[in-house]
Design a protein around this motif. Sequence first.
Motif, PDB file in Angstrom:
ATOM      1  N   SER A 291       0.869  -1.176   0.000  1.00  0.00           N
ATOM      2  CA  SER A 291       0.000   0.000   0.000  1.00  0.00           C
ATOM      3  C   SER A 291       0.904   1.223   0.000  1.00  0.00           C
ATOM      4  O   SER A 291       1.774   1.364   0.869  1.00  0.00           O
ATOM      5  N   ILE A 302      -2.649   0.656  -4.301  1.00  0.00           N
ATOM      6  CA  ILE A 302      -1.885  -0.589  -4.211  1.00  0.00           C
ATOM      7  C   ILE A 302      -0.899  -0.621  -5.370  1.00  0.00           C
ATOM      8  O   ILE A 302      -1.263  -0.390  -6.525  1.00  0.00           O
ATOM      9  N   ASN A 394      -5.427  -0.859   1.801  1.00  0.00           N
ATOM     10  CA  ASN A 394      -5.586   0.590   1.704  1.00  0.00           C
ATOM     11  C   ASN A 394      -5.786   1.234   3.062  1.00  0.00           C
ATOM     12  O   ASN A 394      -5.730   2.451   3.195  1.00  0.00           O
TER      13      ASN A 394
END
Length: 526
Positions: A291, A302, A394
Amino acid sequence: MKLKTPYFFLILFFLVLSADQFVSTNTNGDFLECVIHNSDNSTSISQVIYTPNNSSYTSVLQFSMNNLRFRSLSTPKPLFIITPVDESQIQTVVHCSKKHGIEIRTRSGGHDFEGLSYVSQLPFVILDLINLRSITIDTQSATAWVQAGATLGELYYAIAQKSRNLGFPGGVWYALGLGGHISGGGYGAMRRKYGLAADNVIDAQFINVQGRILNRKTMGEDLFWAIRGGGGSSFGIILSWKIKLVPVPEKVTVSSIARTLEQNLTKIIHKWQYVAPKIHKDLDIRVLMFSVIDPITGNRTIRATFETLFLGGIDRLLRLMELEFPEIGLTREDCTEMSWIESVVIGSSFTNGEPPEILLNRTAMPKNSFKGKSDFATHPISVEGLEGLWEFYNDKIEAGMALLVLTPYGGRMDEIPESATPFPQRLGSLYMIEYLVVWDGNETSPHISWIRRLYNYMASYVSDSPRAAYLNYNDLDLGVGASYAEASSSWGPKYFKNNFNRLVNVKTLVDPGNFFKHEQSIPTSF
C-alpha cells in the motif's frame, strides 16, 4: 574424556558468578559443571558459553534475533547461549541439558517468524550454530556439503566461486540459515524448475537425543524423510546437509515491473493467477504488493511489483510473455541479462550494483518487528475477492508497512508427490500467499489485529479442510501444544496435511521422551 585440569573450578566459579539471577545458582552451576566436566577441553568450551551478565551476552543474543518483537524486557531470555565450534560440544550440551531438565533452542539463522529458535517459556539454552558454517563444493559430482550455520548467501557465493553453471534452488533471502531453511522445506526462485531446497538434499549429518552423530544410512529413511520439511528441531540437531546442485545457464534474465490499481492491476493479478502456475517452468513471476501513496495524485493505492527470473535469454522470455501474458506489457527495456549469482543479489533486494560479496554480509538485512501468516490458493480469487483484499491494504496501518507476496507453483512442484517429503503443498496449489506486517517499536496490538482480520477475510478464497500453512512461516495463531491431541486438531494438519501422522510416528521412535520440543514441535503419539 573427563576433565583433568587445575583450571576446572576456576572456570566454573567465574561462569556461575555471571549467571542470571532469575534461575538459582545451583541450577546454573550443575549445568555448567556438567558441560565443563564432560568436555575434552575446558578452556575451549568456556569460550563459547555466554551467561546473562557476560558483556557479550546481549550482542550475541540479538545478532541473529531478526524479529524485534522479541527484544522486549519481558521476553524470556536463555540461561546460556552456546556457540559451538565442533560437534563434540553440541553432544555435551545435549547430554547436560537432558540431565538437568533444560530445554534447547537451536538457532541457525534466526528468521523464524515467532522467535521459536531463541525464546522459550521454560528454562532454556540457545545452541547457536553460527560458528558451524563450512561449505565444500564438488563440481564434478555437482554436490555440496554445507553446515547448518551457513547462510544461503554464503552457499550461493561459494557455488559461484567454483562454477558459473551450477546453482541451488533455495530461498531468495540471502541471510537465512541453512539448518532451519531446508528442514522446513525452503522455497526459492527456481522451485518451479527444481522444486524445494529439501527436495534436493541427498544426505545429512544429525545429532539425535542420545547425542549420536547420524547420517542418512545410520538414521534410516524415515528420519531422513522427516527432517527434510518436517522441521529438524522436533527431532534433534541438524549439523550439515549434503545437497544436489542444479544446472543454471550462463545468462539468466531478470525484470521488475511495477503496476498500480490505476494501471489495471486488478485485471493483471486476476490473469496472473491463471498464467504464472502454468507457464514454462524456466520462468518464475513472483508478485510483491504494498500500500503506497501515489506521488501524482497523493491518494493511497496498491502497487504490485512483478519480479521475474527466467532461466534463459531476453529474446526467448519476450516471446513467451507476449504469447502467455501480454497484459503485463513486458518490454526489452524492462529486462536485464546477467549471471545467476548476480540475479541472487538482485533477488535479495540489493539494487545498487553491489558485488556478490555482499551476500557474505550477515548484517546488511534490516531488522524490524513483524508478524507473518501464510496461505495456499487452490483456485483463482475472483475480481470481487481481490477488490475486497485491496481494502485491507488501503487501510493506514499505524507506523507500519504491510506486504503481500504471491509465489506461483506449478512446474516441478506439480510433479513431486505430496508424500515425498513432509512438505505437502504440491499438486493442487496454484500459489502461496505470504502476509506480512512490519513496524518500528514494541507496540504490537494494532498491527497483529490487522493481519488477523485480513487472514479471516481470506478464508473463503484459499485452501480448506485443512486450511494449509507453511512451516517456515510459523504462526502460533494456528495453535500450540505439545500433545498429539492438541497438535492434530490445530496446526499439525495445516502444515503437513496427511503427512502429520507419519511425522508423529517418527518422533515417537527417535525421541520418545519428547526432549526436543517447542510450541509447535512434532509430538509423540502418547
